[in-house]
Design a protein around this motif. Structure first.
Motif, PDB file in Angstrom:
ATOM      1  N   ASP A  58       9.059 -22.377   5.555  1.00 32.02           N
ATOM      2  CA  ASP A  58       9.817 -22.355   6.804  1.00 32.02           C
ATOM      3  C   ASP A  58       9.048 -21.722   7.958  1.00 32.02           C
ATOM      4  O   ASP A  58       9.420 -21.888   9.113  1.00 32.02           O
ATOM      5  N   GLU A  59       7.983 -21.007   7.652  1.00 28.79           N
ATOM      6  CA  GLU A  59       7.156 -20.375   8.692  1.00 28.79           C
ATOM      7  C   GLU A  59       5.930 -21.218   9.043  1.00 28.79           C
ATOM      8  O   GLU A  59       5.121 -20.801   9.873  1.00 28.79           O
ATOM      9  N   ASP A  61       3.332 -23.793  10.601  1.00 26.60           N
ATOM     10  CA  ASP A  61       3.102 -24.235  11.969  1.00 26.60           C
ATOM     11  C   ASP A  61       1.982 -25.263  11.947  1.00 26.60           C
ATOM     12  O   ASP A  61       1.111 -25.227  11.079  1.00 26.60           O
ATOM     13  N   GLN A  69       9.297 -27.717  17.443  1.00 23.10           N
ATOM     14  CA  GLN A  69       9.497 -26.860  16.281  1.00 23.10           C
ATOM     15  C   GLN A  69      10.950 -26.816  15.820  1.00 23.10           C
ATOM     16  O   GLN A  69      11.215 -26.440  14.682  1.00 23.10           O
ATOM     17  N   ASP A  70      11.885 -27.230  16.661  1.00 23.39           N
ATOM     18  CA  ASP A  70      13.295 -27.235  16.249  1.00 23.39           C
ATOM     19  C   ASP A  70      13.717 -28.595  15.669  1.00 23.39           C
ATOM     20  O   ASP A  70      14.894 -28.814  15.392  1.00 23.39           O
ATOM     21  N   HIS A  71      12.761 -29.474  15.433  1.00 23.85           N
ATOM     22  CA  HIS A  71      13.044 -30.773  14.814  1.00 23.85           C
ATOM     23  C   HIS A  71      13.553 -30.554  13.393  1.00 23.85           C
ATOM     24  O   HIS A  71      13.122 -29.619  12.700  1.00 23.85           O
ATOM     25  N   TYR A  74      10.679 -30.317  10.816  1.00 31.07           N
ATOM     26  CA  TYR A  74       9.427 -29.687  11.259  1.00 31.07           C
ATOM     27  C   TYR A  74       8.765 -28.887  10.129  1.00 31.07           C
ATOM     28  O   TYR A  74       7.564 -29.005   9.900  1.00 31.07           O
ATOM     29  N   SER A  75       9.536 -28.082   9.423  1.00 30.53           N
ATOM     30  CA  SER A  75       8.958 -27.245   8.359  1.00 30.53           C
ATOM     31  C   SER A  75       8.280 -28.090   7.292  1.00 30.53           C
ATOM     32  O   SER A  75       7.178 -27.758   6.829  1.00 30.53           O
ATOM     33  N   ALA A  78       5.075 -29.755   8.932  1.00 27.95           N
ATOM     34  CA  ALA A  78       4.027 -28.760   9.176  1.00 27.95           C
ATOM     35  C   ALA A  78       3.442 -28.272   7.851  1.00 27.95           C
ATOM     36  O   ALA A  78       2.234 -28.084   7.728  1.00 27.95           O
TER      37      ALA A  78
END
Length: 83
Positions: A58-59, A61, A69-71, A74-75, A78
């Motif tokens: 979850d962190e 990038d 990043q709020d997609h 995204y996590s 990434a």
């Protein structure tokens, strides 16, 4: 983790058991339908692979310029990028 969830629209699909197993394990998102005859997107595929292989951080990038990043995924995306 596994549950007895299923998609109604895969009832006649040759891949019904496999699709519902992935849903039950949380690899495929729970939505109203799956549409087994539809082509999956790169985003969906990458999300599923990241979840299946336990890559999700979850962190995580990544240098995406076209994905905020709020997609929703995204996590996963990434994390797959970093792996």
């Amino acid at each position: 983790m596994q549950s007895n969830k299923s998609f109604a629209d895969v009832e006649n699909s040759w891949a019904k058991d496999e699709i519902n197993e992935l849903l039950g394990k949380g690899i495929i998102d729970e939505t109203a339908s799956f549409d087994p005859e539809e082509t999956i997107t790169r985003e969906e595929f990458t999300t599923w692979v990241a979840r299946a292989y336990g890559l999700v951080d979850d962190e995580a990038d990544a240098p995406f310029t076209d994905l905020p990043q709020d997609h929703d995924h995204y996590s996963e995306l990434a994390s797959a990028y970093n792996a």
